[in-house]
Design an enzyme around this catalytic site. Structure first.
Site, short mmCIF file in Angstrom:
data_model
loop_
_atom_site.label_atom_id
_atom_site.label_comp_id
_atom_site.label_asym_id
_atom_site.label_seq_id
_atom_site.Cartn_x
_atom_site.Cartn_y
_atom_site.Cartn_z
N ASN A 1 33.48 -21.22 28.29
CA ASN A 1 32.75 -21.03 29.55
C ASN A 1 31.30 -21.46 29.35
O ASN A 1 30.54 -20.77 28.66
CB ASN A 1 32.84 -19.54 29.95
CG ASN A 1 32.05 -19.21 31.20
OD1 ASN A 1 31.56 -20.12 31.88
ND2 ASN A 1 31.93 -17.94 31.51
N TRP A 2 30.95 -22.58 29.93
CA TRP A 2 29.61 -23.13 29.71
C TRP A 2 28.54 -22.40 30.53
O TRP A 2 27.34 -22.64 30.33
CB TRP A 2 29.59 -24.63 30.06
CG TRP A 2 30.49 -25.48 29.22
CD1 TRP A 2 31.25 -25.08 28.16
CD2 TRP A 2 30.73 -26.89 29.38
NE1 TRP A 2 31.95 -26.15 27.65
CE2 TRP A 2 31.65 -27.26 28.37
CE3 TRP A 2 30.27 -27.87 30.27
CZ2 TRP A 2 32.11 -28.58 28.24
CZ3 TRP A 2 30.73 -29.17 30.14
CH2 TRP A 2 31.63 -29.53 29.12
N LYS A 3 28.95 -21.57 31.46
CA LYS A 3 28.00 -20.83 32.32
C LYS A 3 27.01 -21.83 32.95
O LYS A 3 27.41 -22.94 33.30
CB LYS A 3 27.32 -19.72 31.53
CG LYS A 3 28.36 -18.81 30.85
CD LYS A 3 27.80 -17.53 30.30
CE LYS A 3 28.93 -16.71 29.68
NZ LYS A 3 28.51 -15.42 29.17
N HIS B 1 34.28 -12.80 36.71
CA HIS B 1 33.50 -12.70 35.47
C HIS B 1 32.48 -11.56 35.64
O HIS B 1 31.95 -11.36 36.73
CB HIS B 1 32.78 -14.03 35.18
CG HIS B 1 32.20 -14.06 33.80
ND1 HIS B 1 31.00 -13.46 33.50
CD2 HIS B 1 32.66 -14.58 32.64
CE1 HIS B 1 30.75 -13.62 32.20
NE2 HIS B 1 31.74 -14.30 31.66
N GLU C 1 29.50 -11.38 34.93
CA GLU C 1 28.19 -11.81 35.46
C GLU C 1 28.25 -11.95 36.98
O GLU C 1 27.24 -11.75 37.66
CB GLU C 1 27.76 -13.12 34.76
CG GLU C 1 27.34 -12.83 33.32
CD GLU C 1 27.55 -13.97 32.34
OE1 GLU C 1 27.76 -15.12 32.77
OE2 GLU C 1 27.51 -13.69 31.12
N GLU D 1 36.68 -8.84 28.61
CA GLU D 1 35.33 -9.15 28.14
C GLU D 1 34.47 -7.90 28.29
O GLU D 1 33.90 -7.66 29.37
CB GLU D 1 34.71 -10.28 28.96
CG GLU D 1 35.44 -11.60 28.85
CD GLU D 1 34.52 -12.77 29.16
OE1 GLU D 1 34.42 -13.67 28.30
OE2 GLU D 1 33.88 -12.79 30.22
N GLY E 1 27.18 -12.18 24.99
CA GLY E 1 25.86 -12.74 24.69
C GLY E 1 24.99 -11.86 23.81
O GLY E 1 23.80 -12.09 23.69
N SER F 1 30.92 -12.60 22.48
CA SER F 1 30.40 -12.95 21.15
C SER F 1 31.48 -13.45 20.19
O SER F 1 31.43 -13.16 18.99
CB SER F 1 29.62 -11.78 20.55
OG SER F 1 28.48 -11.49 21.36
N GLY G 1 31.66 -18.01 25.29
CA GLY G 1 30.47 -18.42 26.03
C GLY G 1 29.57 -19.26 25.15
O GLY G 1 29.83 -20.45 24.94
N GLY G 2 28.53 -18.64 24.60
CA GLY G 2 27.51 -19.37 23.84
C GLY G 2 28.06 -20.36 22.83
O GLY G 2 27.61 -21.52 22.78
P1 13P Z 1 29.43 -15.07 24.80
O1 13P Z 1 30.52 -15.73 23.97
O2 13P Z 1 28.18 -15.87 24.87
O3 13P Z 1 29.23 -13.66 24.38
O4 13P Z 1 29.98 -15.04 26.32
C1 13P Z 1 31.24 -14.54 26.59
C2 13P Z 1 31.58 -14.83 28.01
O5 13P Z 1 31.01 -14.25 28.92
C3 13P Z 1 32.60 -15.85 28.28
O6 13P Z 1 32.99 -15.84 29.61
#
Ligand code: 13P
Length: 257
Positions: free
Chosen positions: A12-14, A98, A100, A169, A175, A214, A235-236
């Site tokens: 997920n590149w956000k 998600h 977020e 998640e 993050g 993470s 994510g990251g």
């Molecule tokens: P991180 O891997 O940066 O913690 O993010 C997880 C995430 O929200 C994937 O959708």
């Protein structure tokens, strides 16, 4: 992981890599994807890069998803994107609910169920996200919260004719560099599998349950070794193809063993 289900590693590149940088990242993902034939690899670019990324990945095994979808097929909803539009750009999957989106855009369980149905109506496979906040975990409410979030989408998941996934998640792990331990993740994944099975045993066997929060190259193998962890929503670390590739390779070795 379990031999019945093919692992799914999603990046997920956000709100990153929305232009040429996204296309370059997709090229690098395409390169490693051929070395993990037992793993489904999925990238989730921002809307602005979906069409270019899908074109770059054409003919490869890498799947493309949207990060969100509107519940209606079209209309006067400035700034929103419909399922049909995602399909037109080349996406075949979409993330819904998600944390977020729930946190910053006030999406409710009911909104998430509507979005999930809209995704399926447009032949998009959904990844439905669930997870508790730190406050809820510390109050001992993890399973109660996650059960409520799963219950909200259960009927729609059970009606799906396409592949579906659920992503656990925990909000406190996103993050933060603090991933859930493999045992803690497995406890929630097993509970989710149980709620799916109570609805429909076939559904529980089919749906892949991903862990997110993470996930990195150095903790992926431990998480993926758990029997109810069928993949990862990254994510990251997914912004670096080398890291996503290492996570996918951890899944590939487990799938082969
Ligand atoms: P991180 O891997 O940066 O913690 O993010 C997880 C995430 O929200 C994937 O959708």
């Amino acid at each position: 992981m379990n031999a019945k289900r093919r692992p799914l590693i999603a990046g997920n590149w956000k709100m990153h890599a929305g232009g040429l940088d996204g296309v370059r990242l997709a090229m690098a993902v395409r390169e490693f994807a051929s070395s993990v034939p037992h793993v489904d690899v999925l990238v989730v670019p921002p809307y602005t890069a979906i069409a270019a990324v899908a074109a770059e990945l054409e003919g490869s095994s890498v799947l493309v998803a949207g990060q969100n979808v509107h519940g209606k097929p079209h209309g006067a909803f400035t700034g929103e994107i419909s399922g049909g539009m995602l399909r037109d750009c080349g996406a075949t999957w979409v993330i819904v609910g998600h944390s977020e989106r729930r946190q910053h855009f006030r999406e409710t369980d009911a909104d998430v169920a509507i979005k999930l149905a809209a995704a399926l109506d447009h032949d998009l496979s959904p990844i439905a996200c669930v997870g508790e906040t730190l406050e809820q975990r510390e109050a001992g409410k993890t399973l109660e919260v996650v059960e409520r979030q799963v219950a909200a989408v259960l009927d729609v998941l059970a009606s799906a004719k396409r592949a579906c996934a659920v992503a656990y998640e925990p909000v406190w792990a996103i993050g933060t560099g603090k991933n859930a331990s493999p045992a803690d993740a497995e406890a929630v994944h097993a509970a989710i599998r149980g709620w799916l099975a109570a609805k429909d045993t076939g559904l529980a066997e089919r749906v892949r349950i991903l862990y997110g929060g993470s996930v990195k190259a150095d903790n992926a193998a431990g998480l993926l070794a758990e029997p109810n962890v069928d993949g990862a929503l990254v994510g990251g670390a997914s912004l670096d193809a080398g890291s996503l590739g290492a996570i996918a390779k951890a899944a590939e070795s487990l799938a082969r063993s």
